[in-house]
Design a protein around this motif. Structure first.
Motif, PDB file in Angstrom:
ATOM      1  N   THR A 267       0.831  -1.202   0.000  1.00 47.16           N
ATOM      2  CA  THR A 267       0.000   0.000   0.000  1.00 47.16           C
ATOM      3  C   THR A 267       0.874   1.264   0.000  1.00 47.16           C
ATOM      4  O   THR A 267       2.083   1.203   0.126  1.00 47.16           O
ATOM      5  CB  THR A 267      -0.915   0.029   1.241  1.00 47.16           C
ATOM      6  N   GLY A 268       0.185   2.397  -0.113  1.00 41.33           N
ATOM      7  CA  GLY A 268       0.845   3.682   0.022  1.00 41.33           C
ATOM      8  C   GLY A 268       1.928   3.924  -1.012  1.00 41.33           C
ATOM      9  O   GLY A 268       1.859   3.467  -2.153  1.00 41.33           O
ATOM     10  N   PHE A 269       2.964   4.660  -0.601  1.00 37.27           N
ATOM     11  CA  PHE A 269       4.049   4.993  -1.514  1.00 37.27           C
ATOM     12  C   PHE A 269       4.856   3.757  -1.904  1.00 37.27           C
ATOM     13  O   PHE A 269       5.514   3.745  -2.947  1.00 37.27           O
ATOM     14  CB  PHE A 269       4.968   6.032  -0.880  1.00 37.27           C
ATOM     15  N   GLN A 270       4.828   2.718  -1.073  1.00 33.71           N
ATOM     16  CA  GLN A 270       5.528   1.484  -1.428  1.00 33.71           C
ATOM     17  C   GLN A 270       4.880   0.828  -2.640  1.00 33.71           C
ATOM     18  O   GLN A 270       5.562   0.156  -3.422  1.00 33.71           O
ATOM     19  CB  GLN A 270       5.563   0.526  -0.235  1.00 33.71           C
ATOM     20  N   LEU A 271       3.585   1.023  -2.826  1.00 34.24           N
ATOM     21  CA  LEU A 271       2.910   0.494  -4.009  1.00 34.24           C
ATOM     22  C   LEU A 271       3.474   1.135  -5.271  1.00 34.24           C
ATOM     23  O   LEU A 271       3.731   0.444  -6.261  1.00 34.24           O
ATOM     24  CB  LEU A 271       1.405   0.733  -3.907  1.00 34.24           C
ATOM     25  N   CYS A 272       3.674   2.470  -5.242  1.00 36.62           N
ATOM     26  CA  CYS A 272       4.267   3.162  -6.397  1.00 36.62           C
ATOM     27  C   CYS A 272       5.630   2.564  -6.722  1.00 36.62           C
ATOM     28  O   CYS A 272       5.949   2.294  -7.885  1.00 36.62           O
ATOM     29  CB  CYS A 272       4.426   4.648  -6.106  1.00 36.62           C
ATOM     30  N   SER A 273       6.444   2.364  -5.692  1.00 35.33           N
ATOM     31  CA  SER A 273       7.792   1.828  -5.881  1.00 35.33           C
ATOM     32  C   SER A 273       7.743   0.437  -6.497  1.00 35.33           C
ATOM     33  O   SER A 273       8.472   0.137  -7.460  1.00 35.33           O
ATOM     34  CB  SER A 273       8.520   1.774  -4.537  1.00 35.33           C
ATOM     35  N   TYR A 274       6.909  -0.402  -5.946  1.00 35.10           N
ATOM     36  CA  TYR A 274       6.824  -1.788  -6.411  1.00 35.10           C
ATOM     37  C   TYR A 274       6.364  -1.857  -7.865  1.00 35.10           C
ATOM     38  O   TYR A 274       6.878  -2.660  -8.652  1.00 35.10           O
ATOM     39  CB  TYR A 274       5.881  -2.572  -5.508  1.00 35.10           C
TER      40      TYR A 274
END
Length: 460
Positions: A21-28
């Motif tokens: 979720t969150g900004f980690q989703l963008c990264s992934y």
């Protein structure tokens, strides 16, 4: 409107991003796209000194990585790559400086100015005429933003609330513009995706109160990978909005009646992301591209634009986000998902355009622990298998719980260069799914699956 009405990318189902979720989703999403094309992927430990990209007061944990084709390497923080200059990101954070550069390039912007004192804010609002909006000069994620303020008394009450809740000193006062607001993602000179961000709202069913409808909608939002951590919260703005419309939380709206809970459309505060790329005119898309060109060294970013409801060829740029969230482009509430990660990787690694890529995905969440605990400075994800693969599934029943069976299986799989997973079905059953370039390796792995617990029953 429910997330099931969205058309997701075939290789990017909800299962692929489960728990992210969150900004980690963008990264992934960006990292996964590069990895699937055969690029070497490395993740770096929390707060590593290797990160030279502006973090916007955010941790690097699970959001800082690199991709390499062997000759060239690029670093990424969230959705932003290293071709987006730190200077550009800092300009984006200062809305007044952004507006000045946009104005110099003849990109349309709202009428507005920045002030520190309450008296000057109110005086300027009276000068340009209501309705107006107010927002922090250096704010983000929609915090402290109020729109469509209709008179001086409303503005005075909102200023009082802002001063008590936030520590921002300077606020921008702008003329309010009617029309749909879009977040447009641009890469180079092309619009990749556009999302119509609709302010938080509920639709009546003639039975439930507004308060109950909010609870129901929040349950629906949890089913969407991007919206799951972004529920509608009842706060001052929501009660203020309801009061203006003559409602309370206990009212029961008629069936089909839409009740808006906020003026601002930020998704983080309960807004709905509706895919709308094909709705935009060519003229508005060009405004977005021109907006990006007005800032130095920012080849890809998210741009907020309000489109004139009387002429869809016109619009004003509200702001530019150099480290924009991209999850809602892939997981809209309705409409066709847009491949923003694909466009970003195309830009950084053009030699991979059109090349074969796999639909495999890696266990991102398992990387976070060692990186957070500084047990590793970096973790290289094993290269994605690009050749034809064979698969086999084993179901194991017996005394497989609390005997180290799953760890044993994982170790043996790694030693035999097999990919896949082992997951618990219930206390006595485990599913083992394996893939390999060689069929014989899968068949002979049966001897390992048969060990590790007393008399397990093996099914294939």
């Amino acid at each position: 409107m429910k997330s099931q009405e969205a058309e997701l990318l075939p290789a990017l189902s909800k299962k692929v991003v489960e728990g992210i979720t969150g900004f980690q989703l963008c990264s992934y999403l960006v990292a996964l796209e590069g990895w699937r094309r055969g690029l070497e992927l490395k993740w770096y430990r929390d707060e590593t000194s290797l990160c030279k990209l502006d973090r916007m007061n955010s941790s690097t944990h699970g959001k800082f990585f690199s991709l390499s084709n062997g000759d060239n390497m690029h670093y990424f923080f969230r959705s932003r790559g290293d071709k987006v200059a730190n200077k550009a990101v800092r300009i984006c954070q200062n809305k007044e400086e952004t507006k000045a550069l946009l104005k110099q390039s003849n990109v349309p912007i709202p009428v507005g100015k920045t002030f520190e004192t309450d008296e000057n804010i109110i005086a300027y609002a009276n000068e340009i005429g209501y309705p107006v909006i107010i927002k922090p000069l250096n704010g983000s994620m929609g915090k402290g933003v109020y729109t469509n303020i209709s008179n001086e008394n409303e503005l005075a009450g909102i200023i009082k609330e802002l001063r008590s809740k936030y520590s921002y000193r300077q606020y921008i006062v702008e003329k309010h513009y009617d029309g749909n607001e879009y977040r447009i993602y641009v890469v180079g000179d092309k619009v990749i995706g556009a999302t119509n961000r609709i302010p938080a709202n509920v639709v009546g069913d003639g039975i439930n109160t507004i308060e109950n409808l909010i609870e129901i909608k929040n349950k629906e939002r949890k089913q969407n990978p991007y919206l799951a951590p972004k529920p509608i919260k009842v706060d001052y703005e929501v009660t203020y909005m309801l009061e203006r419309a003559g409602y309370t939380l206990d009212n029961i709206p008629e069936k089909g009646e839409q009740v808006f809970l906020r003026e601002k459309s930020n998704l983080s505060s309960g807004g709905d992301p509706m895919e709308a790329t094909d709705e935009l005119s060519d003229e508005v898309k060009q405004i977005a591209v021109n907006g990006l060109k007005a800032l130095p060294s920012i080849p890809h970013a998210g741009i907020d634009i309000i489109v004139d409801p009387r002429d869809n060829r016109k619009g004003v740029v509200l702001e530019i986000n150099g480290t924009a969230e991209i999850g809602f482009h892939l997981f809209p509430l309705a409409g066709k998902a847009r491949d923003v990660p694909g466009a970003i990787i195309d830009y950084y690694f053009p030699e991979t355009i059109g090349e074969n890529k796999t639909h495999f995905y890696f266990d991102y969440l398992s990387l976070l622990g060692p990186l957070k605990q500084c047990a590793a400075d970096e973790i290289r994800v094993i290269k994605t298998p690009m050749k034809e693969m064979f698969a086999k599934k084993y179901t194991v029943s017996g005394k497989v719980n609390r005997v180290g069976y799953m760890n044993y299986i994982k170790r043996q799989a790694l030693r035999n260069n097999l990919f896949g997973y082992a997951k618990k079905i219930d206390n006595n059953t485990i599913e083992v799914y394996l893939i390999s370039e060689k069929k014989d390796g899968l068949d002979t792995f049966k001897k390992f699956v048969s060990k590790g617990s007393k008399n397990p029953l093996l099914n294939r």
